[in-house]
Each structure stands twice: as structure tokens, then as C-alpha cells.
Design a protein around this motif. Sequence first.
Motif, PDB file in Angstrom:
ATOM      1  N   THR A  40      -1.256   2.803  16.685  1.00 48.23           N
ATOM      2  CA  THR A  40      -0.922   1.721  15.754  1.00 48.23           C
ATOM      3  C   THR A  40      -0.707   2.317  14.377  1.00 48.23           C
ATOM      4  OG1 THR A  40      -2.391   0.254  16.961  1.00 48.23           O
ATOM      5  CG2 THR A  40      -1.679  -0.481  14.808  1.00 48.23           C
ATOM      6  N   LEU A  41       0.367   1.868  13.742  1.00 50.31           N
ATOM      7  CA  LEU A  41       0.624   2.287  12.372  1.00 50.31           C
ATOM      8  C   LEU A  41       0.243   1.147  11.446  1.00 50.31           C
ATOM      9  CD1 LEU A  41       4.029   4.054  11.805  1.00 50.31           C
ATOM     10  CD2 LEU A  41       1.798   4.753  10.996  1.00 50.31           C
ATOM     11  N   SER A  42      -0.524   1.488  10.411  1.00 50.42           N
ATOM     12  CA  SER A  42      -0.907   0.429   9.481  1.00 50.42           C
ATOM     13  C   SER A  42      -1.211   1.038   8.138  1.00 50.42           C
ATOM     14  CB  SER A  42      -2.136  -0.295  10.015  1.00 50.42           C
ATOM     15  OG  SER A  42      -2.586  -1.229   9.067  1.00 50.42           O
ATOM     16  N   HIS A  43      -1.101   0.270   7.088  1.00 54.99           N
ATOM     17  CA  HIS A  43      -1.517   0.832   5.804  1.00 54.99           C
ATOM     18  C   HIS A  43      -3.004   0.598   5.567  1.00 54.99           C
ATOM     19  CE1 HIS A  43      -2.111  -2.703   3.137  1.00 54.99           C
ATOM     20  NE2 HIS A  43      -1.171  -3.276   3.830  1.00 54.99           N
ATOM     21  N   PRO A  65       6.963  11.765  -0.664  1.00 57.03           N
ATOM     22  CA  PRO A  65       5.706  12.435  -1.021  1.00 57.03           C
ATOM     23  C   PRO A  65       4.659  11.489  -1.590  1.00 57.03           C
ATOM     24  CG  PRO A  65       7.451  13.009  -2.558  1.00 57.03           C
ATOM     25  CD  PRO A  65       8.089  12.227  -1.478  1.00 57.03           C
ATOM     26  N   GLU A  66       5.067  10.290  -2.044  1.00 56.56           N
ATOM     27  CA  GLU A  66       4.054   9.400  -2.633  1.00 56.56           C
ATOM     28  C   GLU A  66       3.203   8.737  -1.558  1.00 56.56           C
ATOM     29  OE1 GLU A  66       7.267   8.778  -2.630  1.00 56.56           O
ATOM     30  OE2 GLU A  66       7.692   6.689  -2.148  1.00 56.56           O
ATOM     31  N   VAL A  67       3.629   8.851  -0.307  1.00 59.26           N
ATOM     32  CA  VAL A  67       2.873   8.192   0.752  1.00 59.26           C
ATOM     33  C   VAL A  67       1.815   9.145   1.281  1.00 59.26           C
ATOM     34  CG1 VAL A  67       3.033   7.231   3.059  1.00 59.26           C
ATOM     35  CG2 VAL A  67       4.829   6.764   1.394  1.00 59.26           C
ATOM     36  N   LYS A  68       0.614   8.634   1.425  1.00 55.35           N
ATOM     37  CA  LYS A  68      -0.454   9.459   1.991  1.00 55.35           C
ATOM     38  C   LYS A  68      -0.560   9.123   3.466  1.00 55.35           C
ATOM     39  CE  LYS A  68      -3.398   7.944  -1.138  1.00 55.35           C
ATOM     40  NZ  LYS A  68      -2.437   7.574  -2.204  1.00 55.35           N
ATOM     41  N   PHE A  69      -0.284  10.090   4.287  1.00 51.31           N
ATOM     42  CA  PHE A  69      -0.294   9.852   5.723  1.00 51.31           C
ATOM     43  C   PHE A  69      -1.510  10.529   6.350  1.00 51.31           C
ATOM     44  CE2 PHE A  69       1.358   8.935   9.785  1.00 51.31           C
ATOM     45  CZ  PHE A  69       1.159  10.044  10.593  1.00 51.31           C
ATOM     46  N   LEU A  94       6.413  12.196  11.890  1.00 54.46           N
ATOM     47  CA  LEU A  94       5.957  11.351  10.790  1.00 54.46           C
ATOM     48  C   LEU A  94       5.468  12.208   9.643  1.00 54.46           C
ATOM     49  CD1 LEU A  94       4.072   8.435  12.587  1.00 54.46           C
ATOM     50  CD2 LEU A  94       5.959   8.201  11.006  1.00 54.46           C
ATOM     51  N   GLU A  95       4.709  13.232   9.983  1.00 51.19           N
ATOM     52  CA  GLU A  95       4.206  14.094   8.903  1.00 51.19           C
ATOM     53  C   GLU A  95       5.352  14.767   8.168  1.00 51.19           C
ATOM     54  OE1 GLU A  95       1.531  16.752  10.765  1.00 51.19           O
ATOM     55  OE2 GLU A  95      -0.127  15.324  10.779  1.00 51.19           O
ATOM     56  N   THR A  96       6.347  15.207   8.950  1.00 51.30           N
ATOM     57  CA  THR A  96       7.478  15.892   8.321  1.00 51.30           C
ATOM     58  C   THR A  96       8.224  14.961   7.382  1.00 51.30           C
ATOM     59  OG1 THR A  96       7.733  16.934  10.476  1.00 51.30           O
ATOM     60  CG2 THR A  96       9.444  17.366   8.845  1.00 51.30           C
ATOM     61  N   VAL A  97       8.528  13.778   7.874  1.00 47.19           N
ATOM     62  CA  VAL A  97       9.315  12.848   7.057  1.00 47.19           C
ATOM     63  C   VAL A  97       8.548  12.476   5.797  1.00 47.19           C
ATOM     64  CG1 VAL A  97      10.298  10.537   7.007  1.00 47.19           C
ATOM     65  CG2 VAL A  97      10.588  11.932   9.020  1.00 47.19           C
ATOM     66  N   VAL A  98       7.252  12.249   5.961  1.00 43.16           N
ATOM     67  CA  VAL A  98       6.470  11.845   4.785  1.00 43.16           C
ATOM     68  C   VAL A  98       6.448  12.968   3.765  1.00 43.16           C
ATOM     69  CG1 VAL A  98       4.141  11.379   3.996  1.00 43.16           C
ATOM     70  CG2 VAL A  98       5.048  10.128   5.913  1.00 43.16           C
ATOM     71  N   SER A  99       6.196  14.175   4.248  1.00 49.47           N
ATOM     72  CA  SER A  99       6.036  15.250   3.269  1.00 49.47           C
ATOM     73  C   SER A  99       7.343  15.588   2.585  1.00 49.47           C
ATOM     74  CB  SER A  99       5.460  16.484   3.951  1.00 49.47           C
ATOM     75  OG  SER A  99       6.294  16.850   5.023  1.00 49.47           O
ATOM     76  N   GLY A 147       0.804  -1.223   0.000  1.00 51.12           N
ATOM     77  CA  GLY A 147       0.000   0.000   0.000  1.00 51.12           C
ATOM     78  C   GLY A 147       0.831   1.265   0.000  1.00 51.12           C
ATOM     79  N   ASP A 148       0.216   2.353  -0.399  1.00 55.88           N
ATOM     80  CA  ASP A 148       0.908   3.640  -0.455  1.00 55.88           C
ATOM     81  C   ASP A 148       0.331   4.620   0.532  1.00 55.88           C
ATOM     82  OD1 ASP A 148       1.602   3.420  -3.942  1.00 55.88           O
ATOM     83  OD2 ASP A 148       2.987   3.401  -2.240  1.00 55.88           O
ATOM     84  N   SER A 149      -0.308   4.129   1.539  1.00 57.10           N
ATOM     85  CA  SER A 149      -0.831   5.050   2.536  1.00 57.10           C
ATOM     86  C   SER A 149      -0.422   4.545   3.898  1.00 57.10           C
ATOM     87  CB  SER A 149      -2.352   5.141   2.438  1.00 57.10           C
ATOM     88  OG  SER A 149      -2.892   3.857   2.448  1.00 57.10           O
ATOM     89  N   LEU A 150      -0.354   5.453   4.825  1.00 59.31           N
ATOM     90  CA  LEU A 150      -0.038   5.082   6.200  1.00 59.31           C
ATOM     91  C   LEU A 150      -1.051   5.744   7.103  1.00 59.31           C
ATOM     92  CD1 LEU A 150       3.780   5.265   6.918  1.00 59.31           C
ATOM     93  CD2 LEU A 150       2.308   3.308   7.021  1.00 59.31           C
ATOM     94  N   HIS A 151      -1.596   4.959   7.986  1.00 59.10           N
ATOM     95  CA  HIS A 151      -2.567   5.538   8.905  1.00 59.10           C
ATOM     96  C   HIS A 151      -2.079   5.344  10.324  1.00 59.10           C
ATOM     97  CE1 HIS A 151      -5.433   5.845   5.612  1.00 59.10           C
ATOM     98  NE2 HIS A 151      -5.070   4.630   5.271  1.00 59.10           N
TER      99      HIS A 151
END
Lengths: 560, 186
Positions: free
Chosen positions: A381-384, A347-351, A338-343, A314-318
Motif C-alpha cells: 500500500t502506498l500512502s503519505h 527530491p522533495e519527497v521523502k520515500f 519508486l526510489e529511483t524516480v523519487v531521488s 503531505g511530502d512523504s510517501l510510505h
Amino acid sequence: MFEEASEVFDNMFKSSFPLTFIVFIPAVLILVSPLPAEAAHEFTVYRMQQYDLQGQPYGTRNAILNTEARTVEAEVLSRRCVIMRLVDFSYERYQKALRQSAGAVVIILPKNMSTMPQDIVQQFMELEPEMLATETIVPVYFALEDDELLSIYTQTLTSSSSQGSSSAAEVLIHTATANGFQMVTSGAQSKAVSDWSITSLEGRLAGTGGEDLPTIVLVAHYDSFGVAPWLSYGADSNGSGVSMLLELARLFSRLYTYKRTHAGYNLLFFVSGGGKFNYQGTKRWLEDNLDHTDSSLLQDNVAFVLCLDTLGNGDSLHLHVSKPPKEGTPQYALLKELETVVSSQYPEVKFSMVHKKINLADDTLAWEHERFGIRRLPAFTLSHLNSHREAQRSSIMDVRPHVDLRKLSRNTKLIAEALARVIYNLTEKGAPGDLQIFTEQMVQEEQLSSVVDWLTAQPRAAQLVDKDSSVVSTLEYHLGRYLKDVRRHYVKADKRDPEFVFYDQLKQTMNAYRVKPAIFDLLLAVCIAAYLGVIYLAIQHFGVLYSLVRRITAPKTKQH
Amino acid sequence: MTLFHFGNCFALAYFPYFITYKCSGLSEYNAFWRCVQAGATYLFVQLCKMLFLATFFPTWEGGAGVYDFVGEFMKATVDLADLLGLHLVMSRNAGKGEYKIMVAAMGWATAELVMSRCIPLWVGARGIEFDWKYIQMSFDSNISLVHYIAMAAVVWMFTRYDLPKSFRLPVTVLLGLCVYKAFLME
């Protein structure tokens, strides 16, 4: 002849008593001996789950089976074993079989799941929890397909579907000569397993700089779940979580060996068992650490608990939380990092953060962090996956191809970066968002890949992993390479009010015997009687036959 | 298939023997014990054959597809002992005239039925699995009954002194056929 025979036997009996024993005992033994029969085909079958959770029974209750085989198209299904292939499987057919009080259901799965079209796989994944939710008395088995099983299936199909055919004579001949199959399992009835202990493992990395350091806990559950325990390999859920945890343990233990990079946080790693059964391992671990010990890392300063669950695709992280973190707390810091690292780096990951309140009225808890939340420890919990109800979390279709290794390693790097930024307090020190702490080579993809391969090579259902299992000992060894104080933790169900009860007889050998219907025997008896009658007449009037033959051969000799 | 199926096969195999015994008038001659003696001789002959084969013919080590003609030929020759056994039975066993043949053949064939067919039938036909081979086996025993009667008759004819010369050749050929039947079928 009978008089002479009886004379002989009389003499035998009168002469010596032991002799009669010698004659009779073998005869009696042979008569009562059990029959070792050879089957047309013998194959392994895996039973559907059977367990009780918090007193509520789930799954199939029965294991023994000795019935004739039929397919769903047949009209009479009661007390028959219904065979279905996965491609033809649908919930209505399953319900139809159960409604007509079938004797058993056997579902044939293809040997290679990836050859199945996606929509069938998806449909089956969604049906699995429904099949388990209804408590069935009928034993439900899964078998892997091979050529012989397929031929048995096609033969049963032709005989079942032609039962509704036209004329009575055809039906009569057909029932007399048909080739039926009798399916028999060789095991006993299923019983509850007593004293099953679920094992969990913990290990730690101590921080530097005095007493009373804050602790970060990283948790992942290693067991898997599916409609059949022996077929649940749990690649994405939660093989990905465990492999990520091991990789994080390796990375941070490397960092912690050097004084320069030794941070002021204690890191506690916990590989929990019984996760799919309402997180039993975590629950008991928390009780032991918070209620029964005097000092434990969990009692003091816990920064946050991060649970890893299904991160292999998956390309998303929740980030699932039960209470949105307040500003200024370490959880909030992790969220921001987490938001900083993702952005900045991915950038392809939707957090996103998903907020779901803990609902204690539900049968089971949603995510693992809720166990910690109940004990007032800050956790997420982190999960896609977006929702805990997704079918992928508890399906036998979750096999190795479901894990995309590149995405798993990307997620691992992401989480490692975010954790490092929190531990070393980098944002406050002014490090930019796209500063990469871990270079490409640090996160070892081969290691991740081999751990996932090893985990998915065997079924890891909680009923199958006991404390001597190789899964547990290998995990213990791996943790011991990077962490200190690696300890086991056991959970046994309470005797009087058990939270979980497992049942045995989960894997059986089923035999398929080729049988003919009873009418066939009668028909055969009639034919044999006729044949014997003819022989009798022939012998009685042998003279007639003989003279007939002589008359035929005589003219030939006369011509000589 | 079940006991019933076993009963079927057993009836198919055994009843012709019973019928032959009853209807050929052997029962009037009190020949039951003589038949049993013939059966005992059969057992003895089979035992000797087995010992002989085991001692003098080692297992053929060649490839699976090659048929060892010479070896099998020798093994079939040992079946001549069958003929000798029949002859022995008929000469030793007193019995009037032609009934000697019947007595010898009946005893021989019944012993063969009991030894080689009863146990497979018991174990196999009683099981759940159905196979046509049990019916085949029972039918085969009928055929072997006729075969043994014929064989005994030919052996008897062979040993008669007052046999016309013209008959000698076909009799010998028939005897040869009996012995090498299994060999020729391969």
C-alpha cells in the motif's frame, strides 16, 4: 341552564339514533387525533455510526429522542438532551454526560469546518475513534449550526448555568418563567438493515504478447468513514486514491491503444467498497476469484498488487509491506523504481518502506494490501500516512480542503512514472533515472480536481452507497471509458454469521419546541382563578359599580 | 403545551360568559334557547358577509406595503351588517325590555367564541410548543364580550323613539366607532 341544555340533548338522543353518532364520532375523532405541532425550529441531525463488525457492536444503539435540552454546565443531566458546540467539546465533558445517564447528546458543528482552529479539529479527529469504540445506548447526533440553532443553544446555556444561582425566590421565579426547549426526533427506532450489498468495480487492460502474461493489480477503496456516516466525505481518505486510480487508468489505456507502447503486462483495476469496514469488498472479490472460478487473472501470474490509500497531501510517501520484497521479484523492481524516480525527479519527497507484519489477532486489518497478503499475493500500500492508526483516515473533518491538488498530481505522476518503468522494463534497458515518460500535460490536473470535487460533494459511507447509488454508476461509467470488461461485484453479509451489520435511521429531522415548565401552568391556573373570582364579584355587585359610576358622572351633569 | 394549558385558556375564555349568564339573571328567564337562536343569526350574518365580500371585492393586486384605504373602508362598511343582525335579533326575539340586549349580546358573543376561538385553541394550545398568543386570544374573547354587550346596547338605544335628541349624536358616533374599530386600528 344545565337543565335546559340537558333537555335539548335528551330530545336529540331520543329522536334519532344516527344523529347521536353524527354528533359523537367527530368529537371522538378530534379527541384522539394526533397533533401536528409547529416547532420553534426544525433541523436535520445526523446520527453517530451504528454497526456491528464481526459480531462486535460499535457506536450508538439508539435513535429516538424526546427530552428537554440542557448544556453541559447544568447540574442535572440525567434524561436530558445535552447540547454541545464543537469549540467546547472535550472528551471529559462527553464522558460526564454519559456517566450521568443523559438522554441524548447533540453536538453542534460549524457550517464551515475550515473556520475552526486546527488544534480543535485535530483533537476532535483523535476523539472520533474513541467515541465509536465505546458502545453507547444514548443516541448521539450531529447538527450543522445555523442562527436559530445558535440562539437555542445560547438560551439553553443561560438557563442551564443559572440553575445554581443564589436565592430560593429567584430560583422559583426562574423555574416558573424559564423558556425551555424540548428536542424531539421524528423517526423510529433504528433497526438492522437486511440484505445490504456493498458494490465494487473492476476493469482490465489486457497486455500484448501471448498467454500467461504477468498481471499488475491497482486497488483503491472508494468508501469513506467518520463518526457520523452522513458527514463523512473522505476527501483524502480515500477520494484521493480513487481519483489517482482513475487517472492511472486513463494514462495506461492511452498507452495501451498504440501497438508500440502496448506492454506485456495485464493491468487489473479494482475500485473496492466496504474498505473502511475491514476491506469487505476486497475480501469477497478475492474469495470469488481464487476459490470459486476456474480461471482468473488473479490465479495466474500476479506480479504485484498496489493499493492506493490517502495520497492527497503531505511530502512523504510510505510503501507499507507485510513482507519485505525479495530481490529479483517484480515487487522489488517496483520498490527500486519508486526510489529511483523519487531521488532523481522529486527530491522533495521523502520515500520510505514501512514493514508491518500482518497481525491476525487484531480486530481489523491495517491496510488493504494485507487482504492480498493473506491469500499469498504480493501486495503493498502506498500512502503519505505513516501508520494505519492515523485519525485522518476515518474522520468527518476530512473534507475537500484536506486534499492539496498539486501534491496529488505530483504523486500521481510519480507513481505513473514508476509503474511505466516497471512495465516497460526501462532500468534494465538503461534508461536514466530522470527520464520523464509522462510530460507535464499528460497528467491532467483538472481531471483530478473534478473527480475529487465530485467525490467529496456527497457522503460515501458504506451504509449509504447501495448498488443503485450514483457514485457507483458514475464510477462504472468512468472506468468503462478507459478499461475493458468493467464488472460489478457485490458483497452481502452472510446470513448466519454476518461479518458486518449496518443499521438505519442515520439522518433524522429534529424539532425543538419551546416549552414552559409545569409549574408555569399551575401558576397560570392560579392567576386565572383569581381573575375569574374578581370578575364574578364584579358582576355580582354590578349594581354597586354602576351607582359608583353614576355618582362620579352625576356631579358633572348637575353642573350643566 | 398540554391539555392543562388548553384547559387554562379555555377557562379564561369561557368562564366570564358563564358567570355573566348566571349572574345577570338570564337563567331565570329561560333564555338559553333564545341565546342559541341569536347565535344562529350570527352564523347566518357571517355567512352573508363572507359571500358578499367574496363576490364584490376582488383581491387587491397592489404592492405589499401599500394599504388599500378605499378597499378596506368598503370592507369595514360591510361590518354594518353586524349591527343589522343585532337589531334583527333584538327586534324578533321576544324578551322583556333590557334583557333583550343581554340575550342578543350573549348569544352573539358565544357564537363568535365558539366559531373563531375554539378550534385555534384546541389545535394550538394542546401542542408541545408554548406561545403567549393563546392566552392573548382568550383574553381577547373577554374583551369582545364586553364590546358586544355595549354594541347591542347602543343599537338598542339607536332604535328607541323616545330618545332625547341630545343623546342621538354620541350614540351615532359610538355606533360608528364600533363598526370601524378594526379599520381605525390599522
